[in-house]
Design a protein around this motif. Structure first.
Motif, PDB file in Angstrom:
ATOM      1  N   LEU A 105     110.423 -59.200  76.074  1.00 17.94           N
ATOM      2  CA  LEU A 105     109.820 -57.956  76.537  1.00 17.94           C
ATOM      3  C   LEU A 105     110.769 -57.229  77.481  1.00 17.94           C
ATOM      4  N   ARG A 106     110.942 -55.955  77.230  1.00 15.40           N
ATOM      5  CA  ARG A 106     111.698 -55.095  78.133  1.00 15.40           C
ATOM      6  C   ARG A 106     110.866 -53.842  78.377  1.00 15.40           C
ATOM      7  N   PHE A 107     110.368 -53.695  79.593  1.00 15.84           N
ATOM      8  CA  PHE A 107     109.545 -52.549  79.940  1.00 15.84           C
ATOM      9  C   PHE A 107     110.422 -51.442  80.511  1.00 15.84           C
ATOM     10  N   ASP A 108     110.418 -50.298  79.861  1.00 15.77           N
ATOM     11  CA  ASP A 108     111.149 -49.131  80.356  1.00 15.77           C
ATOM     12  C   ASP A 108     110.168 -48.193  81.054  1.00 15.77           C
ATOM     13  N   ARG A 109     110.524 -47.802  82.257  1.00 13.52           N
ATOM     14  CA  ARG A 109     109.680 -46.865  82.995  1.00 13.52           C
ATOM     15  C   ARG A 109     109.887 -45.464  82.425  1.00 13.52           C
ATOM     16  N   LEU A 110     108.781 -44.786  82.082  1.00  9.23           N
ATOM     17  CA  LEU A 110     108.866 -43.456  81.499  1.00  9.23           C
ATOM     18  C   LEU A 110     109.009 -42.406  82.600  1.00  9.23           C
ATOM     19  N   SER A 111     109.972 -41.537  82.421  1.00 10.44           N
ATOM     20  CA  SER A 111     110.167 -40.457  83.386  1.00 10.44           C
ATOM     21  C   SER A 111     110.419 -39.171  82.611  1.00 10.44           C
ATOM     22  N   PRO A 112     109.443 -38.271  82.584  1.00  6.57           N
ATOM     23  CA  PRO A 112     108.158 -38.337  83.270  1.00  6.57           C
ATOM     24  C   PRO A 112     107.161 -39.251  82.567  1.00  6.57           C
ATOM     25  N   ALA A 113     106.088 -39.569  83.291  1.00  7.70           N
ATOM     26  CA  ALA A 113     105.034 -40.388  82.688  1.00  7.70           C
ATOM     27  C   ALA A 113     104.288 -39.601  81.616  1.00  7.70           C
ATOM     28  N   TYR A 114     104.092 -38.319  81.859  1.00  9.78           N
ATOM     29  CA  TYR A 114     103.392 -37.425  80.930  1.00  9.78           C
ATOM     30  C   TYR A 114     104.038 -36.045  80.998  1.00  9.78           C
TER      31      TYR A 114
END
Length: 538
Positions: free
Chosen positions: A93-102
């Motif tokens: 698992l590799r979680f990428d932080r979304l920027s922007p979230a929305y």
């Protein structure tokens, strides 16, 4: 834990977990970590439940359920119960932080990127609505963070035996007092409106009430914690898709010595002297000391009813959704106003929309809002030649409030959704969006979800915190519940937490990492996820 809670009685060595969604897999990992023998039975051909997947052309898949991931630390905690990290599993698992979230689009033509980073969001709000509103945004952010900090350990990450648990200790009373002082038991909508003047921004921080199944004006302000997780703590995406979370957790169960058996629908419980002694699937029988039931309320109650253990009253269910899954040409999508992983496409109506889909006589949205997901923007490996996965979600009433004939209505409503989007600037979507899977309240009902709602019981006051369906069953001494129908409720992080809370009903408290409202850790491995490994262990 701030107070001692009840645990099951009798032997606990052999556990059968019914359901291979995130709740069941979380419970299995925590129980395996505590030395129990665990078998997970999943009715579908693959694990995942609400974070499963559908097959697309060319051997690719698309997430069939949740697309928003917050608090990935809860997944790390579940894996850590058996000594693994997100990078140890197959797939890793590799979680990428979304920027922007929305990305939020409004009917007046304005648009806003929603950042979880406070500095970036201040800059964006300043551009969008001016410096005064940016200062008000910071005040709102502080309020939501305080609600989250006061609430998490007491409401989200705790078992309840009684509402009196909220005042059973000095610490519990202190947190409850903090929530009351913060206005946590008032209206979320009014709390946000007191801090923000721009009606468009108010929507950004209250649309999450739909996850809880109530309109913002009727949602308790404690559910501002959901908005804080979205807009303060960050939205993440696991490479390969949301379904890889369940696949990785199932792999961890097997590595830890458990069994995951798919294609096995449980149809009965064998009970003797107030204890389930076996779980039956057709001619097969799985003996056990403990049963953890994670299916939706409708399925769980059907298993409990023959033994007089099902509640007399069903929960009030949240609204439902129509979801279109398929592929679009990447070149054409690049011309649409959807250049972020998640786009919220707001209609001009707002209060009326919530009245339509949450009222006791539900109706389809007269001026719809949509959640559009374009995951290949975050993970280009998801592209399929010159096409990419694409999903559109339209909230709608459930079958209790609007018993519509969705088998006939579904395709026509899908066409109406695409026509509406084409009129809003998504030119050609009504022709070039290849819809391969269409979910409606009817398809959710056929998957065992009461009232055809994938959002389970609405978080009205009588179904919140200690008043939500408890995870111990009156009348059966060794049955524990987990999943969105029980505490703490609906959502990816909360159902993972529910699995740990279920395990604590068996083995007592287990350690976990409490998320901090201002922490920005990003758990996950450094390498990309691979192909799905088999999860069964013979």
């Amino acid at each position: 834990m701030a107070h001692a809670v009840r645990t099951v009685t009798g032997p606990t060595d052999r556990v059968v977990v019914v359901g291979g969604g995130l709740a069941g897999l979380s419970a299995a990992l925590h129980l395996l970590g505590a030395g129990r023998e665990v078998t997970v039975l999943e009715s579908d051909a693959a694990v995942g439940g609400r974070v499963g997947s559908y097959a697309l052309g060319h051997g690719r898949r698309i997430d069939s359920g949740a697309t928003v991931m917050t608090l990935p630390s809860v997944v790390s905690d579940a894996l850590g119960a058996v000594g693994l990290t997100p990078g140890d599993t197959t797939p890793p698992l590799r979680f990428d932080r979304l920027s922007p979230a929305y990305h939020a689009r409004f009917a007046d033509g304005s648009a806003l990127d929603v950042h979880s980073d406070s500095d970036a969001m201040v800059d964006e709000v300043t551009r969008f609505a001016g410096t005064d509103e940016a200062r008000r945004y910071l005040a709102l952010r502080t309020w939501l963070a305080k609600i989250f900090d006061a609430e998490f350990a007491r409401f989200m990450d705790a078992n309840f035996d009684s509402p009196l648990d909220l005042v059973s200790s000095r610490g519990a009373l202190r947190d409850l007092t903090r929530l009351v002082t913060l206005g946590g038991f008032g209206s979320l909508g009014r709390g946000v409106a007191r801090r923000l003047t721009d009606p468009r921004l108010r929507r950004v921080f209250t649309f999450q009430a739909l996850y809880a199944g109530v309109a913002p004006e009727r949602a308790l302000a404690v559910y501002g914690a959901i908005a804080h997780m979205d807009t303060g703590l960050g939205v993440y995406f696991p490479r390969g898709g949301m379904h890889t979370i369940a696949e990785a957790m199932a792999d961890a169960v097997v590595r830890a010595g458990g069994r995951v058996v798919t294609g096995t629908a449980v149809d009965a419980l064998t009970v003797a002297q107030r204890r389930v002694v076996a779980v039956r699937s057709g001619a097969d029988s799985y003996e056990c000391d403990i049963v953890v039931l994670t299916p939706d309320e409708q399925v769980t109650d059907a298993l409990l009813a023959p033994h007089g253990a099902a509640p007399r009253r069903r929960s009030r269910m949240a609204p439902s959704a129509v979801v279109l899954h398929g592929t679009v040409p990447s070149e054409l999508a690049a011309s649409w106003p959807v250049h972020r992983h998640h786009t919220i496409e707001f209609g001009s109506a707002w209060e009326r929309t919530f009245r339509e889909i949450t009222g006791r006589r539900g109706r389809l949205m007269s001026d719809p809002s949509f959640l559009i997901t374009r995951p290949a923007l975050s993970d280009p490996a998801l592209r399929i030649g010159d096409r990419e996965p694409f999903s559109v979600l339209a909230p709608c009433p459930n079958l209790d409030t609007a018993p519509l004939a969705w088998r006939e209505l579904g395709p026509a409503y899908a066409r109406e959704i695409l026509t509406t989007l084409a009129d809003r600037g998504y030119r050609g979507i009504d022709v070039h969006f290849d819809v391969e899977h269409l979910d409606t309240p009817q398809t959710w009902l056929e998957r065992g979800m009461a009232a055809g709602s994938p959002f389970a019981g609405a978080h009205v006051f009588r179904q919140t915190g200690p008043f939500r369906r408890r995870n111990l069953i009156a009348g059966l001494d060794n049955v524990v519940l987990a999943g969105s129908s029980t505490t703490p409720g609906v959502g990816v992080p909360t159902v993972v937490l529910s699995g740990r809370l279920a395990a604590e009903r068996v083995v007592g408290p287990v350690s976990a990492t409490r998320p901090q409202s201002r922490r920005r850790a990003v758990p996950g491995a450094s390498r990309r996820g691979g192909e799905v490994a088999g999860a069964a262990n013979n």
